[in-house]
Design a protein around this motif. Structure first.
Motif, PDB file in Angstrom:
ATOM      1  N   UNK A 180       0.863  -1.187   0.000  1.00  0.00           N
ATOM      2  CA  UNK A 180       0.000   0.000   0.000  1.00  0.00           C
ATOM      3  C   UNK A 180       0.893   1.228   0.000  1.00  0.00           C
ATOM      4  N   UNK A 181       0.527   2.230  -0.802  1.00  0.00           N
ATOM      5  CA  UNK A 181       1.279   3.477  -0.763  1.00  0.00           C
ATOM      6  C   UNK A 181       1.206   4.087   0.639  1.00  0.00           C
ATOM      7  N   UNK A 182       2.320   4.571   1.110  1.00  0.00           N
ATOM      8  CA  UNK A 182       2.418   5.094   2.475  1.00  0.00           C
ATOM      9  C   UNK A 182       1.395   6.198   2.735  1.00  0.00           C
ATOM     10  N   UNK A 183       1.249   7.140   1.807  1.00  0.00           N
ATOM     11  CA  UNK A 183       0.317   8.249   2.021  1.00  0.00           C
ATOM     12  C   UNK A 183      -1.125   7.750   2.094  1.00  0.00           C
ATOM     13  N   UNK A 184      -1.454   6.758   1.265  1.00  0.00           N
ATOM     14  CA  UNK A 184      -2.807   6.199   1.283  1.00  0.00           C
ATOM     15  C   UNK A 184      -3.049   5.473   2.608  1.00  0.00           C
ATOM     16  N   UNK A 185      -2.065   4.712   3.058  1.00  0.00           N
ATOM     17  CA  UNK A 185      -2.188   3.994   4.318  1.00  0.00           C
ATOM     18  C   UNK A 185      -2.380   4.985   5.470  1.00  0.00           C
ATOM     19  N   UNK A 186      -1.559   6.046   5.491  1.00  0.00           N
ATOM     20  CA  UNK A 186      -1.632   7.036   6.566  1.00  0.00           C
ATOM     21  C   UNK A 186      -2.985   7.727   6.594  1.00  0.00           C
ATOM     22  N   UNK A 187      -3.515   8.029   5.406  1.00  0.00           N
ATOM     23  CA  UNK A 187      -4.818   8.690   5.324  1.00  0.00           C
ATOM     24  C   UNK A 187      -5.929   7.801   5.878  1.00  0.00           C
ATOM     25  N   UNK A 188      -5.933   6.525   5.467  1.00  0.00           N
ATOM     26  CA  UNK A 188      -6.954   5.592   5.954  1.00  0.00           C
ATOM     27  C   UNK A 188      -6.830   5.364   7.457  1.00  0.00           C
ATOM     28  N   UNK A 189      -5.605   5.256   7.930  1.00  0.00           N
ATOM     29  CA  UNK A 189      -5.360   5.044   9.360  1.00  0.00           C
ATOM     30  C   UNK A 189      -5.856   6.244  10.173  1.00  0.00           C
ATOM     31  N   UNK A 190      -5.575   7.456   9.699  1.00  0.00           N
ATOM     32  CA  UNK A 190      -6.025   8.662  10.399  1.00  0.00           C
ATOM     33  C   UNK A 190      -7.547   8.725  10.441  1.00  0.00           C
ATOM     34  N   UNK A 191      -8.196   8.426   9.319  1.00  0.00           N
ATOM     35  CA  UNK A 191      -9.662   8.444   9.271  1.00  0.00           C
ATOM     36  C   UNK A 191     -10.248   7.429  10.249  1.00  0.00           C
TER      37      UNK A 191
END
Length: 235
Positions: A180-191
């Protein structure tokens, strides 16, 4: 206060959570049966030495202008707080050392008894005998507390609130395959954290914790260079 009276005030210390990580104050635990502290500062991050103290491993304490000394703490650590205290230790060994009880009952003004401590003082022999019955049951169960659904739920909640990444991975991801792209993972995790009321860990902390699970950050070329987490994918 009642537990302190049962054990004897001389056998109980009252170190704050942070003070147990102070090399000059930890020696206060020597020879004590319990350390009891209420309303601890939940901004204090639990130090890794806490695990050693709870396990009763030999600990070195220092005294100003005197030689340091080594002792083996055997005090049971009891503290209360309105929220869970943060920790950087997310190991199973750390979490296994906690038994958590949530007190849900709220007392209205007319229900409060100002003389309750005095009444309990008169009942100390009975409270002590009651504790002895519990001690016998504890020994019979191999020093394991009687299973409690509510305590199990609180323990799970403690793990999630202090390490929300674990819950996110369990609920939203498959570990061991994909990327998973890091930025996509971080966004989903934050949400996910915001939706569930958990504090978001820093990007550096997330990457470090993932690395311990063999989920590594690598750089790949996709219409430019991007960072990806390998070994994890969304459900």
């Amino acid at each position: 206060q009642t537990l302190r009276e049962v054990l004897g005030s001389a056998n109980v210390s009252s170190l704050e959570l942070a003070e147990m990580f102070d090399r000059f104050k930890v020696g206060t635990l020597r020879g004590k049966l319990a350390n009891i502290c209420s309303d601890v500062d939940t901004n204090t991050v639990i130090h890794t030495s806490f695990k050693k103290i709870v396990a009763g491993e030999h600990t070195v304490a220092e005294r100003k202008h005197l030689d340091p000394f080594e002792f083996q703490p055997f005090a049971r650590i009891l503290f209360s707080a309105n929220r869970f205290t943060p920790t950087r230790d997310h190991s199973e060994g750390f979490y296994r050392r906690f038994d958590i009880v949530r007190f849900e009952r709220h007392f209205a003004d007319h229900e409060r008894d100002p003389a309750l401590l005095d009444k309990l003082q008169q009942e100390l022999p009975g409270i002590f005998n009651w504790a002895l019955v519990g001690l016998g049951r504890l020994k019979e169960q191999g020093w394991n507390l009687t299973p409690s659904e509510s305590m199990s739920l609180e323990h799970k909640r403690f793990q999630l609130e202090t390490h929300p990444l674990r819950g996110f991975l369990e609920e939203c991801c498959v570990i061991g395959e994909g990327e998973v792209e890091k930025d996509h993972f971080t966004e989903r995790y934050k949400e996910w954290c915001e939706a569930n009321g958990y504090r978001v860990q820093s990007s550096h902390r997330v990457t470090t914790d993932l690395a311990e699970m063999k989920i590594v950050k690598t750089r790949k070329r996709r219409s430019g260079l991007v960072y990806v987490y390998s070994g994890v994918q969304f459900l």
